[in-house]
Design a protein around this motif. Sequence first.
Motif, short mmCIF file in Angstrom:
data_model
loop_
_atom_site.label_atom_id
_atom_site.label_comp_id
_atom_site.label_asym_id
_atom_site.label_seq_id
_atom_site.Cartn_x
_atom_site.Cartn_y
_atom_site.Cartn_z
N GLN A 8 13.76 6.76 0.88
CA GLN A 8 12.89 5.77 1.49
C GLN A 8 11.42 6.20 1.44
OE1 GLN A 8 15.70 7.01 2.72
NE2 GLN A 8 16.62 5.68 4.28
N ALA A 9 11.19 7.52 1.45
CA ALA A 9 9.81 8.01 1.42
C ALA A 9 9.13 7.66 0.10
CB ALA A 9 9.79 9.52 1.65
N ARG A 10 9.87 7.70 -0.99
CA ARG A 10 9.29 7.33 -2.28
C ARG A 10 8.88 5.86 -2.27
NH1 ARG A 10 9.98 10.93 -6.40
NH2 ARG A 10 11.38 12.68 -6.00
N GLU A 11 9.71 5.05 -1.65
CA GLU A 11 9.42 3.62 -1.58
C GLU A 11 8.19 3.35 -0.70
OE1 GLU A 11 11.38 -0.30 0.58
OE2 GLU A 11 12.68 1.39 0.05
N VAL A 12 8.12 4.03 0.45
CA VAL A 12 7.05 3.77 1.41
C VAL A 12 5.71 4.31 0.92
CG1 VAL A 12 6.20 4.34 3.72
CG2 VAL A 12 8.58 3.66 3.40
N PHE A 13 5.69 5.54 0.42
CA PHE A 13 4.43 6.19 0.07
C PHE A 13 3.98 5.92 -1.37
CE2 PHE A 13 5.86 8.71 3.72
CZ PHE A 13 4.72 8.64 4.52
N GLY A 14 4.90 5.45 -2.22
CA GLY A 14 4.53 5.05 -3.57
C GLY A 14 3.76 6.12 -4.33
N GLU A 15 2.56 5.77 -4.82
CA GLU A 15 1.76 6.70 -5.61
C GLU A 15 1.30 7.91 -4.80
OE1 GLU A 15 -1.48 4.55 -7.27
OE2 GLU A 15 -0.22 3.34 -8.61
N ARG A 16 1.36 7.79 -3.50
CA ARG A 16 0.95 8.89 -2.62
C ARG A 16 2.13 9.74 -2.16
NH1 ARG A 16 -4.28 10.84 -1.44
NH2 ARG A 16 -5.78 9.14 -1.45
N PHE A 17 3.27 9.57 -2.81
CA PHE A 17 4.47 10.31 -2.39
C PHE A 17 4.25 11.82 -2.44
CE2 PHE A 17 8.42 12.47 -3.77
CZ PHE A 17 9.14 12.36 -2.59
N ALA A 18 3.65 12.33 -3.51
CA ALA A 18 3.42 13.77 -3.63
C ALA A 18 2.52 14.27 -2.50
CB ALA A 18 2.81 14.10 -4.99
#
Length: 238
Positions: A13-23
């Motif tokens: 879910q974190a990848r979905e929520v933070f998108g390009e800012r995931f890293a």
Amino acid sequence: MTEAAELPPAPEQAREVFGERFADAVRYAELLAEAGVQRGLIGPREVPRLWERHLLNCAVLSEVVPEGVTVCDVGSGAGLPGIPLALVREDLKITLLEPLLRRTNFLTEVVELLGLDHVTVVRGRAEEVLGKIPTVQVVTARAVAPLDRLATWGIPLLRPYGEMLALKGDTAEEELKSAATALSKLGAVETSILHVGEGIVEPLSTVVRVEVGESPGGVRFAAKKAKAARVGRARRRR
């Protein structure tokens, strides 16, 4: 085993929520688990649940923050909810307001490391910075104080017709009822309880929304603010 090693992998879910800012979100989680624990900003027992209970729980607040507004995160602490909100909403101008030096030092390091150009860190208490920082359209807060006390700090920082969004837990409804009189005196015109983060966090994040009218802080505060403005103008003319 170090505290950093106890940090679980980021959920999908974190990848979905933070998108390009995931890293960047991962790096922030690591900083919380390492420096955050070492400096006493969060407890070591919180590390295993940093993603679900803290980062994602705060990031979903973005669902109810209007587009392109100015935000002040009161009592930001280790940056919750302000930094997760900043990671998912680069359209916002966010001020992280925190009185303790060790916390503002940490916040400044995080903001610089993650390149959050739309975020400013200010050291001070809400009641101390009135008139010193611009008023905002939205005030956010999490785990700062009971709603009635939080409102006395946060609402005066709002522009007319702004709103305070407070992340609360199971006590939200009870706190809202207890604070009704105080909120009215502070200029609140409407209150509601929202649940956000469906499909992302379980249980859903609970947000108390307090909307103000033309006099944030109440009529007495408006008169005090107007008097201060007159004094300021008189001094500038000298």
